[in-house]
Design a protein around this motif. Structure first.
Motif, PDB file in Angstrom:
ATOM      1  N   GLN A   1      12.881   6.626  14.712  1.00 29.18           N
ATOM      2  CA  GLN A   1      11.656   6.860  13.961  1.00 29.18           C
ATOM      3  C   GLN A   1      11.211   8.311  14.095  1.00 29.18           C
ATOM      4  O   GLN A   1      11.661   9.030  14.985  1.00 29.18           O
ATOM      5  N   VAL A   2      10.333   8.722  13.185  1.00 29.36           N
ATOM      6  CA  VAL A   2       9.794  10.071  13.221  1.00 29.36           C
ATOM      7  C   VAL A   2       8.299   9.983  12.985  1.00 29.36           C
ATOM      8  O   VAL A   2       7.837   9.163  12.195  1.00 29.36           O
ATOM      9  N   GLN A   3       7.565  10.795  13.701  1.00 32.34           N
ATOM     10  CA  GLN A   3       6.113  10.877  13.507  1.00 32.34           C
ATOM     11  C   GLN A   3       5.803  12.221  12.869  1.00 32.34           C
ATOM     12  O   GLN A   3       6.368  13.246  13.256  1.00 32.34           O
ATOM     13  N   LEU A   4       4.883  12.206  11.902  1.00 31.33           N
ATOM     14  CA  LEU A   4       4.598  13.391  11.110  1.00 31.33           C
ATOM     15  C   LEU A   4       3.121  13.763  11.204  1.00 31.33           C
ATOM     16  O   LEU A   4       2.251  12.882  11.067  1.00 31.33           O
ATOM     17  N   VAL A   5       2.853  15.047  11.406  1.00 23.27           N
ATOM     18  CA  VAL A   5       1.476  15.532  11.476  1.00 23.27           C
ATOM     19  C   VAL A   5       1.343  16.773  10.595  1.00 23.27           C
ATOM     20  O   VAL A   5       1.984  17.795  10.845  1.00 23.27           O
ATOM     21  N   GLU A   6       0.475  16.648   9.578  1.00 25.09           N
ATOM     22  CA  GLU A   6       0.247  17.761   8.661  1.00 25.09           C
ATOM     23  C   GLU A   6      -0.888  18.646   9.150  1.00 25.09           C
ATOM     24  O   GLU A   6      -1.797  18.185   9.851  1.00 25.09           O
ATOM     25  N   SER A   7      -0.833  19.902   8.744  1.00 19.50           N
ATOM     26  CA  SER A   7      -1.916  20.841   9.021  1.00 19.50           C
ATOM     27  C   SER A   7      -1.900  21.924   7.957  1.00 19.50           C
ATOM     28  O   SER A   7      -0.936  22.040   7.193  1.00 19.50           O
ATOM     29  N   GLY A   8      -2.993  22.699   7.912  1.00 18.80           N
ATOM     30  CA  GLY A   8      -3.035  23.834   7.008  1.00 18.80           C
ATOM     31  C   GLY A   8      -3.879  23.662   5.769  1.00 18.80           C
ATOM     32  O   GLY A   8      -4.033  24.593   4.985  1.00 18.80           O
ATOM     33  N   GLY A   9      -4.415  22.468   5.578  1.00 19.38           N
ATOM     34  CA  GLY A   9      -5.271  22.269   4.421  1.00 19.38           C
ATOM     35  C   GLY A   9      -6.595  22.997   4.572  1.00 19.38           C
ATOM     36  O   GLY A   9      -6.907  23.546   5.624  1.00 19.38           O
ATOM     37  N   GLY A  10      -7.368  23.002   3.489  1.00 20.80           N
ATOM     38  CA  GLY A  10      -8.666  23.646   3.543  1.00 20.80           C
ATOM     39  C   GLY A  10      -9.222  23.879   2.166  1.00 20.80           C
ATOM     40  O   GLY A  10      -8.735  23.333   1.176  1.00 20.80           O
ATOM     41  N   LEU A  11     -10.257  24.715   2.117  1.00 20.69           N
ATOM     42  CA  LEU A  11     -10.921  25.063   0.865  1.00 20.69           C
ATOM     43  C   LEU A  11     -10.466  26.448   0.440  1.00 20.69           C
ATOM     44  O   LEU A  11     -10.489  27.391   1.238  1.00 20.69           O
ATOM     45  N   VAL A  12     -10.080  26.572  -0.810  1.00 18.70           N
ATOM     46  CA  VAL A  12      -9.606  27.848  -1.336  1.00 18.70           C
ATOM     47  C   VAL A  12     -10.091  28.000  -2.757  1.00 18.70           C
ATOM     48  O   VAL A  12     -10.262  26.993  -3.476  1.00 18.70           O
ATOM     49  N   GLN A  13     -10.315  29.233  -3.173  1.00 17.39           N
ATOM     50  CA  GLN A  13     -10.694  29.476  -4.558  1.00 17.39           C
ATOM     51  C   GLN A  13      -9.477  29.377  -5.458  1.00 17.39           C
ATOM     52  O   GLN A  13      -8.340  29.616  -5.017  1.00 17.39           O
ATOM     53  N   ALA A  14      -9.703  29.053  -6.703  1.00 20.05           N
ATOM     54  CA  ALA A  14      -8.623  29.028  -7.678  1.00 20.05           C
ATOM     55  C   ALA A  14      -7.926  30.384  -7.687  1.00 20.05           C
ATOM     56  O   ALA A  14      -8.571  31.431  -7.635  1.00 20.05           O
ATOM     57  N   GLY A  15      -6.587  30.329  -7.714  1.00 22.97           N
ATOM     58  CA  GLY A  15      -5.788  31.549  -7.642  1.00 22.97           C
ATOM     59  C   GLY A  15      -5.366  31.905  -6.236  1.00 22.97           C
ATOM     60  O   GLY A  15      -4.523  32.787  -6.043  1.00 22.97           O
ATOM     61  N   GLY A  16      -5.951  31.239  -5.256  1.00 24.72           N
ATOM     62  CA  GLY A  16      -5.641  31.516  -3.860  1.00 24.72           C
ATOM     63  C   GLY A  16      -4.397  30.793  -3.383  1.00 24.72           C
ATOM     64  O   GLY A  16      -3.697  30.130  -4.159  1.00 24.72           O
ATOM     65  N   SER A  17      -4.150  30.929  -2.082  1.00 21.03           N
ATOM     66  CA  SER A  17      -2.946  30.369  -1.479  1.00 21.03           C
ATOM     67  C   SER A  17      -3.273  29.600  -0.214  1.00 21.03           C
ATOM     68  O   SER A  17      -4.250  29.897   0.476  1.00 21.03           O
ATOM     69  N   LEU A  18      -2.435  28.635   0.072  1.00 21.31           N
ATOM     70  CA  LEU A  18      -2.471  27.902   1.331  1.00 21.31           C
ATOM     71  C   LEU A  18      -1.041  27.605   1.741  1.00 21.31           C
ATOM     72  O   LEU A  18      -0.157  27.459   0.888  1.00 21.31           O
ATOM     73  N   ARG A  19      -0.838  27.496   3.043  1.00 24.34           N
ATOM     74  CA  ARG A  19       0.460  27.084   3.553  1.00 24.34           C
ATOM     75  C   ARG A  19       0.267  25.837   4.411  1.00 24.34           C
ATOM     76  O   ARG A  19      -0.412  25.885   5.431  1.00 24.34           O
ATOM     77  N   LEU A  20       0.873  24.757   3.961  1.00 19.83           N
ATOM     78  CA  LEU A  20       0.819  23.517   4.712  1.00 19.83           C
ATOM     79  C   LEU A  20       2.033  23.424   5.635  1.00 19.83           C
ATOM     80  O   LEU A  20       3.127  23.877   5.286  1.00 19.83           O
TER      81      LEU A  20
END
Length: 124
Positions: A1-20
């Motif tokens: 089995q594998v356990q998965l944990v996401e991070s990196g989300g948030g609030l950004v303006q249109a046109g911006g960037s995020l890295r998950l």
């Protein structure tokens, strides 16, 4: 089995960037095909991107092609989703998923392991 944990989300303006990021624990991360999905309020969970075990085969949802990039680092047991030129319609909860099935299908039923999700909000 594998356990998965996401991070990196948030609030950004249109046109911006995020890295998950999605950190996997458990055995044999390199044997899993990985995917990113998202779900907006009141909508079905939908496919965003998937990457093969070695990283050599990648598919994207048409509407994110050219803006999003999926990648993985098997030495770090981590898969990433770089999101550029974000639009309000990209908002939602983003989920990381893993599968060892041989199919290259991008449906949610093909993935057996899921993270808890990370929220992405894009303001216009």
């Amino acid at each position: 089995q594998v356990q998965l944990v996401e991070s990196g989300g948030g609030l950004v303006q249109a046109g911006g960037s995020l890295r998950l990021s999605c950190a996997a624990s458990g055995r044999s991360f390199s044997t899993y095909r990985m995917g990113w999905f998202r779900q907006a309020p009141g909508q079905e969970r939908e496919f965003v991107a998937t990457i093969s075990q070695s990283g050599s085969i990648i598919y994207y949802k048409d509407t994110v092609k050219g803006r999003f990039t999926i990648s993985r680092d098997n030495a770090k047991n981590t898969v990433y989703l770089q999101m550029n030129s974000l639009k309000p319609e990209d908002a939602g909860v983003y989920y990381c998923a893993a599968t060892q099935r041989l199919s290259r299908d991008t449906g949610t039923n093909e993935f057996d392991y899921w993270g808890q999700g990370t929220q992405v909000t894009v303001s216009s």
